[in-house]
Every structure is written in C-alpha cells, then in structure tokens.
Motif scaffolding. Sequence first.
Motif, short mmCIF file in Angstrom:
data_model
loop_
_atom_site.label_atom_id
_atom_site.label_comp_id
_atom_site.label_asym_id
_atom_site.label_seq_id
_atom_site.Cartn_x
_atom_site.Cartn_y
_atom_site.Cartn_z
N ASP A 2 0.83 -1.21 0.00
CA ASP A 2 0.00 0.00 0.00
C ASP A 2 0.86 1.25 0.00
O ASP A 2 0.60 2.21 -0.74
N LEU A 3 1.90 1.26 0.84
CA LEU A 3 2.80 2.41 0.88
C LEU A 3 3.59 2.51 -0.42
O LEU A 3 3.82 3.62 -0.92
N ASP A 4 3.98 1.37 -0.98
CA ASP A 4 4.71 1.38 -2.24
C ASP A 4 3.89 2.03 -3.34
O ASP A 4 4.42 2.80 -4.14
N LYS A 5 2.59 1.77 -3.38
CA LYS A 5 1.71 2.40 -4.38
C LYS A 5 1.70 3.91 -4.23
O LYS A 5 1.74 4.65 -5.21
N VAL A 6 1.65 4.38 -3.00
CA VAL A 6 1.67 5.82 -2.75
C VAL A 6 2.99 6.41 -3.23
O VAL A 6 3.01 7.44 -3.91
N VAL A 7 4.09 5.75 -2.88
CA VAL A 7 5.42 6.25 -3.28
C VAL A 7 5.55 6.26 -4.80
O VAL A 7 6.07 7.22 -5.38
N GLN A 8 5.06 5.24 -5.47
CA GLN A 8 5.18 5.16 -6.93
C GLN A 8 4.28 6.17 -7.64
O GLN A 8 4.64 6.69 -8.69
N ASN A 9 3.11 6.44 -7.08
CA ASN A 9 2.09 7.22 -7.80
C ASN A 9 1.94 8.67 -7.39
O ASN A 9 1.34 9.45 -8.13
N GLU A 10 2.45 9.06 -6.23
CA GLU A 10 2.11 10.39 -5.72
C GLU A 10 3.31 11.29 -5.45
O GLU A 10 3.17 12.31 -4.81
N LEU A 11 4.48 10.92 -5.96
CA LEU A 11 5.66 11.75 -5.70
C LEU A 11 6.01 12.66 -6.87
O LEU A 11 6.98 13.41 -6.80
#
Length: 99
Positions: A27-36
Amino acid sequence: MEIKKEQNGASLTLALTGRLDAVSAPDLDKVVQNELGGITELTFDFTELVYVASAGLRVLLLAQKRMKKQGMMKLIHVSPDVKDVLEMTGFIDFLTIEE
C-alpha cells in the motif's frame, strides 16, 4: 496500517499508523510510486508507527532513492523500537531522521 497524506505545494507528509510489514508495505509502495510527481520534500511521520519489517524498509529505500533525484526525504517522530531496526539494518546511515 493507515496512511494519512497531507500535501502543501511540493511538500508531502505521509503519516503512518500501525505496522509497516509485508502486508501493508505494498500500500505504501503504491503511494510512493504514484504520488511523488512534483514533490521536492517528502516527510514520513512515524508518530503512530509501532513496527517496521524488511518489506517496509524496502519501500523506504525506494522512496529515498527517488527523492534523492528530485528533492529530499526525512523521517520524523521515530520511536525507539523503530529506530533500533533502522540502526541494526544500517538504514540510519543514509536516512535523515529528525526528532
């Protein structure tokens, strides 16, 4: 684990609650990949984070590598238990940790 996001311009704070382990790391990986995109300052707020496992460390490493190219990353409010894991794994040597 719960992830609270707070963005202010090019600054993003991710407040993590619970355990950063093999179940929650994707879940955190998705945020890091998509929202930076466009973020130059990434802050992880670990006030409510009680545990980090190797899968979570991997996500932090990927975030650090990405932010090194586009800005800076820091961890704040790291508990003694989580800090112990960061020290034992050597992550404390390349992550910026503020009290």
